[in-house]
Design an enzyme around this catalytic site. Sequence first.
Site, PDB file in Angstrom:
ATOM      1  N   ASP A   1       0.633  -1.089   0.028  1.00  0.00           N
ATOM      2  CA  ASP A   1       0.014   0.019   0.056  1.00  0.00           C
ATOM      3  C   ASP A   1       0.806   1.247  -0.187  1.00  0.00           C
ATOM      4  O   ASP A   1       0.547   2.373   0.501  1.00  0.00           O
ATOM      5  CB  ASP A   1      -0.952   0.054   0.972  1.00  0.00           C
ATOM      6  CG  ASP A   1      -1.818  -1.125   1.292  1.00  0.00           C
ATOM      7  OD1 ASP A   1      -2.177  -1.671   0.115  1.00  0.00           O
ATOM      8  OD2 ASP A   1      -2.183  -1.696   2.194  1.00  0.00           O
TER       9      ASP A   1
ATOM     10  N   GLN B   1       2.080  -5.878  -3.552  1.00  0.00           N
ATOM     11  CA  GLN B   1       2.625  -6.200  -2.190  1.00  0.00           C
ATOM     12  C   GLN B   1       3.683  -5.175  -1.889  1.00  0.00           C
ATOM     13  O   GLN B   1       3.677  -4.181  -2.632  1.00  0.00           O
ATOM     14  CB  GLN B   1       2.629  -7.569  -1.465  1.00  0.00           C
ATOM     15  CG  GLN B   1       1.409  -8.312  -1.570  1.00  0.00           C
ATOM     16  CD  GLN B   1       0.863  -8.846  -2.798  1.00  0.00           C
ATOM     17  OE1 GLN B   1       1.360  -9.324  -3.903  1.00  0.00           O
ATOM     18  NE2 GLN B   1      -0.293  -8.305  -3.115  1.00  0.00           N
TER      19      GLN B   1
ATOM     20  N   GLY C   1      -4.619  -3.880  -3.702  1.00  0.00           N
ATOM     21  CA  GLY C   1      -5.589  -3.167  -4.061  1.00  0.00           C
ATOM     22  C   GLY C   1      -4.877  -1.665  -4.635  1.00  0.00           C
ATOM     23  O   GLY C   1      -4.203  -1.368  -3.574  1.00  0.00           O
ATOM     24  N   HIS C   2      -4.799  -1.284  -5.790  1.00  0.00           N
ATOM     25  CA  HIS C   2      -4.134  -0.312  -6.141  1.00  0.00           C
ATOM     26  C   HIS C   2      -5.066   0.897  -6.679  1.00  0.00           C
ATOM     27  O   HIS C   2      -5.916   0.671  -7.411  1.00  0.00           O
ATOM     28  CB  HIS C   2      -3.049  -0.725  -7.398  1.00  0.00           C
ATOM     29  CG  HIS C   2      -1.942  -1.758  -6.976  1.00  0.00           C
ATOM     30  ND1 HIS C   2      -1.083  -2.025  -7.731  1.00  0.00           N
ATOM     31  CD2 HIS C   2      -1.617  -2.417  -5.984  1.00  0.00           C
ATOM     32  CE1 HIS C   2      -0.194  -2.751  -7.269  1.00  0.00           C
ATOM     33  NE2 HIS C   2      -0.570  -3.190  -6.028  1.00  0.00           N
TER      34      HIS C   2
ATOM     35  N   LYS D   1       1.640   2.089  -5.143  1.00  0.00           N
ATOM     36  CA  LYS D   1       2.162   1.756  -6.397  1.00  0.00           C
ATOM     37  C   LYS D   1       1.104   2.189  -7.790  1.00  0.00           C
ATOM     38  O   LYS D   1       1.658   2.635  -8.766  1.00  0.00           O
ATOM     39  CB  LYS D   1       2.390   0.195  -6.409  1.00  0.00           C
ATOM     40  CG  LYS D   1       3.566  -0.347  -5.123  1.00  0.00           C
ATOM     41  CD  LYS D   1       3.447  -1.710  -5.034  1.00  0.00           C
ATOM     42  CE  LYS D   1       2.487  -2.184  -4.541  1.00  0.00           C
ATOM     43  NZ  LYS D   1       1.925  -1.948  -3.196  1.00  0.00           N
TER      44      LYS D   1
END
Length: 422
Positions: free
Chosen positions: A13, A221, A40-41, A16
């Site tokens: 988080d 990640q 979750g980007h 990215k």
Amino acid sequence: MKVDVLLGLQWGDEGKGKVVDVLTPSYSVVTRFQGGPNAGHTLEFEGQKYVLRSVPSGIFQGGKVNIIGNGVVLDPALFKAEVEQLEASGHDLTKRLFISRKAHLILPTHRLLDAAYESAKGSGKIGTTGKGIGPTYTDKISRNGLRVGDIEHNFKEKYDAAIARHKEILSHYDFKYDLESIEKDWLAGIEKLKQYQFIDSEHFINKTLAEGNRILAEGAQGTMLDINFGSYPFVTSSDTICAGACTGLGVAPNKIGDVFGIFKAYCTRVGSGPFPTELNDATGEELRKLGHEFGAVTGRPRRCGWVDLVALKYAVMLNGVTKLIMMKSDVLDGFDTIKACVAYKVNGQETQDFPFDITEGVEPIYTEFDGWKTDMTKMTSENEFPEEFNAYIDFIEQYLGVPIHIISIGPDRDQTIVRSQN
Ligand code: GDP
Ligand code: IMO
Ligand code: MG
């Protein structure tokens, strides 16, 4: 040409998605190389917010090709939901999103196994995202997995055999489940997946490079969640470090170009596991509130603390970072003082080397900085940076021995300052 790699240096988080989107115009192809829908980007631009899970973050910049690489694990049901949401907002990806035949499929029973294993661990649970990541990579390594390419060959037979095997394992756990309902969604996902082009991505990627095109590889990640070097066993099940881009795409190490290492100006972690600079106090609360530190997918509150330069130095070493990217500095805009962990005290001994085990007995040693107490969110050039902010980033650059190339001062695509000298 080479593959540049962008990856997280902390516990995920880091931001990215935002930076991949910002950098995409300089590349022909953007590709994911590991992880799956545990990611979750988040991307924000033109007043819109998108959260991507399996789809690479290069899809919003013109007609660039995006690839889900062989190192990724893909859940057809979640993929369907993700691309349908994108379609509804006017983004049809069928012509420019390609999927590696060698990417492994997350089966509905992998999700059940993830839940069963977590519940059996009780208080020792990892705090996984519950997306079946661990069991899918376990099947890959134990040579029991199903791959995207299998959809084209005797799929039903292979699927039934895998499900039967998983049901047998589940029967040993005190765990109730309803497979039928999730299986229906999953099979609908397979039909959706078939609308996309399956490719031998290692050939595609190497040809793309040979033809003189640049590729950006997007990590999921972060380094401290890496299966080999992260805070094991509280990690994810893939190679999140730069080497993972070689195995997860099929590119040789000498084809790797720049390695962009991305970190927050402070630090967060979701799920269980050690976190030496965690703040269980009002400052930690303040970071969570100002940084909106809640999981992009699960909504879980993220644990917050000061930046950990010992862990960052370790991550820089493991990845061969050539350029640093510092995110969310705006979250610290109002603080009177800011701390950075510069060493650990382990069993009375001071060290800057990240130790084997950080579970217990690690005391962070901090250096304190004056806060800059300036709203930086509308700045457009590094010439506007306050003196105290420059002192903070100079110190980090010196400590890590790598220049900070980009500073992010807000969630929007436009709130990004690329530094000219770096
Ligand atoms: P990723 O998983 O590494 O892509 O990061 P996430 O999207 O899970 O988390 C990063 C969060 O920070 C998202 O909500 C972003 O919109 C937000 N974000 C990214 N960069 C910045 C920044 O510079 N400042 C602030 N305040 N938020 C940011
Ligand atoms: P992005 O790409 C933060 C964490 C989980 C858990 C551990 C194992 O958004 O940075 P898993 O489901 O992978 O088996 O969970 O890893 N984790 C993440 N934490 N950001 C992520 O992804 C994460 N993906 C997994 O919270 O502690
Ligand atoms: Mg995330």
